[in-house]
Each structure stands twice: as structure tokens, then as C-alpha cells.
Design an enzyme around this catalytic site. Structure first.
Site, PDB file in Angstrom:
ATOM      1  N   LYS A 169       0.859  -1.188   0.000  1.00 34.10           N
ATOM      2  CA  LYS A 169       0.000   0.000   0.000  1.00 34.10           C
ATOM      3  C   LYS A 169       0.894   1.236   0.000  1.00 34.10           C
ATOM      4  CE  LYS A 169      -1.426   3.058   2.498  1.00 34.10           C
ATOM      5  NZ  LYS A 169      -1.440   4.267   1.637  1.00 34.10           N
ATOM      6  N   GLU A 244      10.428   1.348   9.926  1.00 39.16           N
ATOM      7  CA  GLU A 244      11.435   2.331   9.493  1.00 39.16           C
ATOM      8  C   GLU A 244      10.797   3.703   9.670  1.00 39.16           C
ATOM      9  OE1 GLU A 244      14.372   1.687   8.855  1.00 39.16           O
ATOM     10  OE2 GLU A 244      14.484  -0.365   8.124  1.00 39.16           O
ATOM     11  N   CYS A 278      14.213  10.863   5.895  1.00 39.56           N
ATOM     12  CA  CYS A 278      14.260  10.393   7.282  1.00 39.56           C
ATOM     13  C   CYS A 278      15.673  10.456   7.833  1.00 39.56           C
ATOM     14  CB  CYS A 278      13.736   8.966   7.347  1.00 39.56           C
ATOM     15  SG  CYS A 278      14.586   7.886   6.179  1.00 39.56           S
ATOM     16  N   GLU A 378      10.991  16.129  14.104  1.00 43.03           N
ATOM     17  CA  GLU A 378      11.331  15.977  12.691  1.00 43.03           C
ATOM     18  C   GLU A 378      10.550  17.018  11.888  1.00 43.03           C
ATOM     19  OE1 GLU A 378       9.850  12.499  10.609  1.00 43.03           O
ATOM     20  OE2 GLU A 378      11.887  12.086   9.937  1.00 43.03           O
TER      21      GLU A 378
HETATM   22  P1  NAD Z   1       3.018   8.751   7.072  1.00 44.46           P
HETATM   23  O1  NAD Z   1       3.355   8.031   8.326  1.00 44.46           O
HETATM   24  O2  NAD Z   1       2.036   9.846   7.120  1.00 44.46           O
HETATM   25  O3  NAD Z   1       2.472   7.731   5.966  1.00 44.46           O
HETATM   26  C1  NAD Z   1       3.219   6.612   5.558  1.00 44.46           C
HETATM   27  C2  NAD Z   1       2.269   5.577   4.975  1.00 44.46           C
HETATM   28  O4  NAD Z   1       1.418   5.092   6.014  1.00 44.46           O
HETATM   29  C3  NAD Z   1       1.353   6.122   3.883  1.00 44.46           C
HETATM   30  O5  NAD Z   1       1.204   5.152   2.866  1.00 44.46           O
HETATM   31  C4  NAD Z   1       0.041   6.321   4.637  1.00 44.46           C
HETATM   32  O6  NAD Z   1      -1.087   6.279   3.789  1.00 44.46           O
HETATM   33  C5  NAD Z   1       0.070   5.131   5.589  1.00 44.46           C
HETATM   34  N1  NAD Z   1      -0.789   5.254   6.772  1.00 44.46           N
HETATM   35  C6  NAD Z   1      -1.219   6.384   7.396  1.00 44.46           C
HETATM   36  N2  NAD Z   1      -2.015   6.064   8.442  1.00 44.46           N
HETATM   37  C7  NAD Z   1      -2.085   4.720   8.483  1.00 44.46           C
HETATM   38  C8  NAD Z   1      -2.740   3.787   9.347  1.00 44.46           C
HETATM   39  N3  NAD Z   1      -3.494   4.186  10.384  1.00 44.46           N
HETATM   40  N4  NAD Z   1      -2.596   2.469   9.104  1.00 44.46           N
HETATM   41  C9  NAD Z   1      -1.831   2.041   8.090  1.00 44.46           C
HETATM   42  N5  NAD Z   1      -1.199   2.865   7.229  1.00 44.46           N
HETATM   43  C10 NAD Z   1      -1.306   4.186   7.437  1.00 44.46           C
HETATM   44  O7  NAD Z   1       4.419   9.242   6.482  1.00 44.46           O
HETATM   45  P2  NAD Z   1       4.655  10.154   5.203  1.00 44.46           P
HETATM   46  O8  NAD Z   1       4.248  11.538   5.560  1.00 44.46           O
HETATM   47  O9  NAD Z   1       4.080   9.487   4.002  1.00 44.46           O
HETATM   48  O10 NAD Z   1       6.258  10.057   5.092  1.00 44.46           O
HETATM   49  C11 NAD Z   1       7.132  10.848   5.836  1.00 44.46           C
HETATM   50  C12 NAD Z   1       7.600  10.109   7.095  1.00 44.46           C
HETATM   51  O11 NAD Z   1       8.224   8.885   6.729  1.00 44.46           O
HETATM   52  C13 NAD Z   1       8.636  10.879   7.878  1.00 44.46           C
HETATM   53  O12 NAD Z   1       8.355  10.818   9.241  1.00 44.46           O
HETATM   54  C14 NAD Z   1       9.931  10.130   7.575  1.00 44.46           C
HETATM   55  O13 NAD Z   1      10.916  10.244   8.546  1.00 44.46           O
HETATM   56  C15 NAD Z   1       9.450   8.738   7.443  1.00 44.46           C
HETATM   57  N6  NAD Z   1      10.408   7.951   6.652  1.00 44.46           N
HETATM   58  C16 NAD Z   1      11.186   7.005   7.276  1.00 44.46           C
HETATM   59  C17 NAD Z   1      12.139   6.311   6.542  1.00 44.46           C
HETATM   60  C18 NAD Z   1      13.018   5.249   7.168  1.00 44.46           C
HETATM   61  O14 NAD Z   1      13.525   4.407   6.436  1.00 44.46           O
HETATM   62  N7  NAD Z   1      13.225   5.230   8.460  1.00 44.46           N
HETATM   63  C19 NAD Z   1      12.290   6.560   5.181  1.00 44.46           C
HETATM   64  C20 NAD Z   1      11.490   7.539   4.603  1.00 44.46           C
HETATM   65  C21 NAD Z   1      10.542   8.210   5.342  1.00 44.46           C
END
Ligand code: NAD
Length: 471
Positions: A169, A244, A278, A378
Site C-alpha cells: 500500500k 522504518e 528520514c 522531525e
Molecule cells: P506517514 O506516516 O504519514 O504515511 C506513511 C504511509 O502510512 C502512507 O502510505 C500512509 O497512507 C500510511 N498510513 C497512514 N495512516 C495509516 C494507518 N493508520 N494504518 C496504516 N497505514 C497508514 O508518512 P509520510 O508523511 O508518508 O512520510 C514521511 C515520514 O516517513 C517521515 O516521518 C519520515 O521520517 C518517514 N520515513 C522514514 C524512513 C526510514 O527508512 N526510516 C524513510 C522515509 C521516510
């Protein structure tokens, strides 16, 4: 205007049951460039059913067969590297410095995983026990918008290598990039149901998948807040989870660092992917007596970072992904000043001469204390904080005084000293003097940056369960 009206289930592009549509934007122009029809919980159910049906046959494929699949996936994704570049630039606005790494890597992760698999032994003996590493079952991958196809391909490569079927997803904001990469993956000719991709909202499709009783593993990349919700949802059925999550990575400049090397590296790490990374090195730790000199150099170098149209290869910082993200970054720029930090360069509003697009001025705050919110939270934009320290011990203490622990940088001209400091940092990765990428090394976080690891043998084993037969 792109219309994306299909999801990918059971080896075919199919119409979703979901009826909701979401707009897609070019963040550099703010123009709507497409719409996507979103999957719903019923589509999630169909995808899991397909993955479950495919699992028994797929889990018994041989290592050689799976290496062959990984090589086909590599070829199929690499063949359309140009389309992947265009999609990431248009829909996400990433600068060339990031795309030049991300697009080839999307294909190469499959080859890297094939290499890992070549030398991996699924069976070993421990005393009287024969231990076999078994695929953990149907896996779900949930991915963010900030490097769409890198995450899709990275997570899929490990599932394929392990013999696990997968439902992915992706973020609903990256549907054009997802469409291109799905077309590539389809070309690799995997058996029906091994791979399914359902773009939809997190609280609809994501939560249906993480709660599903037929899913045994969830691998998630995204924010720490969402990670927390997923862990809770997955707990009901005791799923294995890999998290992650976010970061607030320190870049420690030691007093013997070669500043000609360190300053460009510190800014590249901090402004990586327009700050929407991230692993971005957002806290710059500098020795107190050198603060003036280092800040002068940082300011001059940051002002030379070109912001603007990501099609221009000279541009180092593209737009924020959305208006919401732009506003969020602006709120931190205000907050930093309210907290008493001083703007070394940058600040609120768009960069000079830019009148549209979700562009932020590359910003460095000086006089930051590590207890300020700009140093603890962040921001996910090109906003860096300079924090001074008195001695090496204090540098290490400040570096570790964070809820996160994803990555850190250490700069020193003494390799032994750099290693000694690196050994004391609580982070999944510590990079010395900007060392190059190591694709098979484990990637993942300490503390609230998550748990579990991706890539190489650690990434493969995250999809495997040991079974011991004792006789
Ligand atoms: P997000 O957490 O808002 O969303 C990530 C994914 O989770 C999306 O596909 C979203 O639709 C889904 N999601 C949201 N609510 C959910 C739920 N209740 N149940 C299941 N899925 C759900 O993150 P974002 O804004 O898309 O991305 C940015 C974030 O990602 C930042 O915090 C960044 O640090 C993190 N990130 C981490 C890494 C890593 O490898 N550690 C890499 C890239 C980004």
C-alpha cells in the site's frame, strides 16, 4: 492530466471497488496533473486473498527460481529508468542529486538481493536440530511519499527472496510513480498473486491490511506516529513488524575535521532530498571555539544551494511535496525564532524570485539548544540547527539526547578518533567523513526510529522464521 483508475491484484490491473478519487499535483507548479481512484477495504481484502492463495506455491519455489525472478525484476525496472526519473521529478519534485541515486537504485536493489540470496543458506544444523528458515507468510508493505519506488522495490526484493507473497500500500500522494513502477514489476512476469499493489488512504486500506488475520508480517516506512498506530493494530494478531520511522540525525564536526570536506558533506546530508529525508542530518554539532568559522562557511555554502525547478540539474533543493508540508515547515521556521534561535540564513516564505510552487528557503538556525522543539522534532524540510558543544563527551551526549536513532555523521581527520566516537552513537547507521553508500549493510533505527532492519541478509531474515526439527 493523468487518470489512474486501476489497482494491481492477482497479476492484473483491475478496477478498484473503492469509489473515492484523489487529486495529484506537481509541487513545483502547484498544478493538478492527475487523479487517482483509490482502493478501499474491500480491495484490501481481495489483495490479501490473492496473496494468500499464491503463498503455498510461491513459498516452495527454489532459491534458483527466486534469484531468477529478482534478476527479471531488476531488468524490468531498469528498462524504464527514464520514466521513473520523469515521474519522480514531476509528481514529487525531487532534485537531480536525489533522483540520480533513487532511480537506478530501484532496479539495483533486486540485484543486490539476488547476490545476498546466492550465498544465503536456508538450512543449518544446531546440535540435533535441523533449522530451516521459512517465509513468514503473507506480507504487507506500507510506504511513504518521499521516495516512492525505492521503498516499493526494496521491500518487494526481500519478500521475493524469502518466498513471501506481498500486498503493497503506497502513499496515495505518489500514484503516478506507483503506476510506472507497477507496470515495470508486471513485466517481470511473477506468478499471479505474488505481488499486489493497492493505493488508498492509510486509515482505510492501510488499517484494513494491518488488522487482517491472514497477514503475518508488516513492513512499514513512514512517520513514528503512524508506526505507533500500526504496531497497535498489528498486535491483535501478533504480526511480525519492521518499522522504518523518523529521524533527527546529528552531524558531529570534531575539532580536527577538515572543514573543506565536512561542510559540503554536512549540507548535502542536511538538505538531502530537499530535507524530506528520514536520514537527513538536521542537527549540526560544532565545537564551541570553531562555531564562528563553521557558521560562516555553512552560511556561504548554503546560500550557494540553488532552489527551484527540479528539471534544472543545478538545482539542489526542490519543492515540498504538498501545500500541507510547506505550511508545516513554515510553522517550524516561526517556532525556531519564537524559541530564541537565530536565523543564519533562510527563513519564512518562498525563496527570492520564486512566485509559485511549494518551495522553502534553505534555512540554518544558529544558537539552538538541544531542548528546543526545532532540535527535537522531525521537520521534514530544508531546516537545519547548529548546536555547539564544549568537548567530545558533550558532543556524544547531545547526539544521543534524542528520541530518534536512525543515522549519524561524524567528521574527523583522525580515523581512530572518528570510529571511537561513532561507536558511542545510538543510531542504526553512523557514517564517517561522508563514506559512500554500502547497499548490503543493514538499514534501520534505534529508539523511536524503529526496529528491524532492511537490505542484505538482515533485510532477508526480516521475512523469515526459523523452524527447528529435532530428531
Ligand atoms: P506517514 O506516516 O504519514 O504515511 C506513511 C504511509 O502510512 C502512507 O502510505 C500512509 O497512507 C500510511 N498510513 C497512514 N495512516 C495509516 C494507518 N493508520 N494504518 C496504516 N497505514 C497508514 O508518512 P509520510 O508523511 O508518508 O512520510 C514521511 C515520514 O516517513 C517521515 O516521518 C519520515 O521520517 C518517514 N520515513 C522514514 C524512513 C526510514 O527508512 N526510516 C524513510 C522515509 C521516510
Amino acid at each position: 492530466m493523468r487518470i489512474i483508475d486501476k489497482i494491481y491484484i492477482d497479476g492484473a490491473f483491475v478496477e478498484p471497488h473503492g469509489q473515492e478519487w484523489a487529486p495529484l499535483f506537481n509541487p513545483a507548479t502547484e498544478e493538478q496533473i492527475g487523479t487517482v481512484r483509490l482502493a478501499d477495504a474491500q480491495d484490501a481484502e481481495r489483495a490479501v486473498t490473492a496473496a494468500k492463495r499464491a503463498f503455498p506455491a510461491f513459498s516452495t519455489t527454489t532459491k534458483a527460481e527466486r534469484i531468477d525472478m529478482l534478476k527479471r525484476l531488476h531488468a524490468a525496472v531498469s528498462a524504464r529508468a527514464g520514466d521513473l526519473v520523469d515521474a519522480m521529478r514531476e509528481e514529487y519534485g525531487a532534485p537531480s542529486t536525489f533522483i540520480d541515486f533513487a532511480a537506478p537504485r530501484a532496479g539495483n536493489v533486486f540485484l543486490d538481493m539476488a547476490n545476498t540470496l546466492e550465498s544465503y543458506d536456508f538450512r543449518r544444523h544446531i546440535g540435533r536440530a535441523e533449522v530451516e528458515m521459512r517465509p513468514s507468510g503473507v506480507a504487507v508493505a506500507i510506504t511513504p511519499w518521499n521516495s516512492n519506488y525505492s521503498f516499493i522495490c526494496g521491500k518487494l526484493s526481500a519478500a521475493i527472496a524469502a518466498g513471501a507473497t506481498m500486498v503493497i500500500k503506497p502513499s496515495e500522494m505518489s500514484a503516478i510513480q506507483t503506476q510506472v513502477v507497477t507496470e515495470c514489476l508486471h513485466q517481470a512476469g511473477l506468478s499471479k498473486g505474488v505481488l499486489n499493489i493497492v493505493t488508498g488512504y492509510g486509515n482505510v486500506v492501510g488499517s484494513a491490511l494491518t488488522a487482517h488475520r491472514d497477514v503475518s508480517k508488516v513492513t512499514f516506512t513512514g512517520s513514528t506516529a503512524t508506526g505507533r498506530a500500526i504496531i497497535q493494530s498489528a498486535a491483535a494478531t501478533i504480526k511480525r513488524v519492521t518499522m522504518e520511522l523518523g529521524g533527527k540525525s546529528p552531524s558531529i564536526i570534531l575539532d580536527d575535521a577538515d572543514l573543506d570536506v565536512a561542510i559540503p558533506q554536512v549540507l548535502s546530508a542536511g538538505f538531502l532530498n530537499s530535507g524530506q529525508a528520514c536520514i537527513a542530518g538536521t542537527r549540526i554539532l560544532v565545537p564551541e571555539p570553531m562555531q564562528g568559522e563553521i557558521e560562516g562557511r555553512l552560511k556561504r555554502a548554503a546560500m550557494a544551494f540553488k532552489v527551484g525547478d527540479p528539471a534544472d540539474r543545478e538545482v539542489r533543493i526542490g519543492p515540498m511535496v504538498s501545500r500541507k508540508q510547506w505550511e508545516r515547515v513554515q510553522s517550524y521556521l516561526r517556532l525556531g525564532q519564537e524559541e530564541g534561535a537565530v536565523l543564519l540564513t533562510g527563513g519564512e516564505g518562498r525563496p527570492e524570485g520564486v512566485d509559485r510552487g511549494w518551495f522553502v528557503r534553505p534555512t540554518i538556525f544558529s544558537g539552538v539548544r538541544n531542548d528546543m522543539r526545532i532540535a527535537r522534532e522531525e521537520i521534514f524540510g530544508p531546516v537545519l540547527s547548529v548546536i555547539s558543544y564544549r568537548d567530545e563527551d558533550e558532543a556524544i551526549r547531545i547526539a544521543n539526547d534524542t528520541d530518534y536513532g536512525l543515522q549519524a555523521h561524524v567528521f574527523s581527520s583522525d580515523p581512530d578518533r572518528a570510529k571511537r566516537v561513532a561507536d558511542q552513537i545510538e543510531a542504526g547507521r553512523v557514517i564517517i567523513n561522508g563514506a559512500p553508500h554500502e547497499p548490503l549493510a543493514p538499514f534501520g533505527g534505534f529508539k523511536q526510529s524503529g526496529f528491524g532492519r532492511e537490505f542484505g541478509v538482515f533485510g532477508l531474515e526480516a521475512f523469515l522464521e526459523p523452524r527447528a526439527v529435532i530428531r
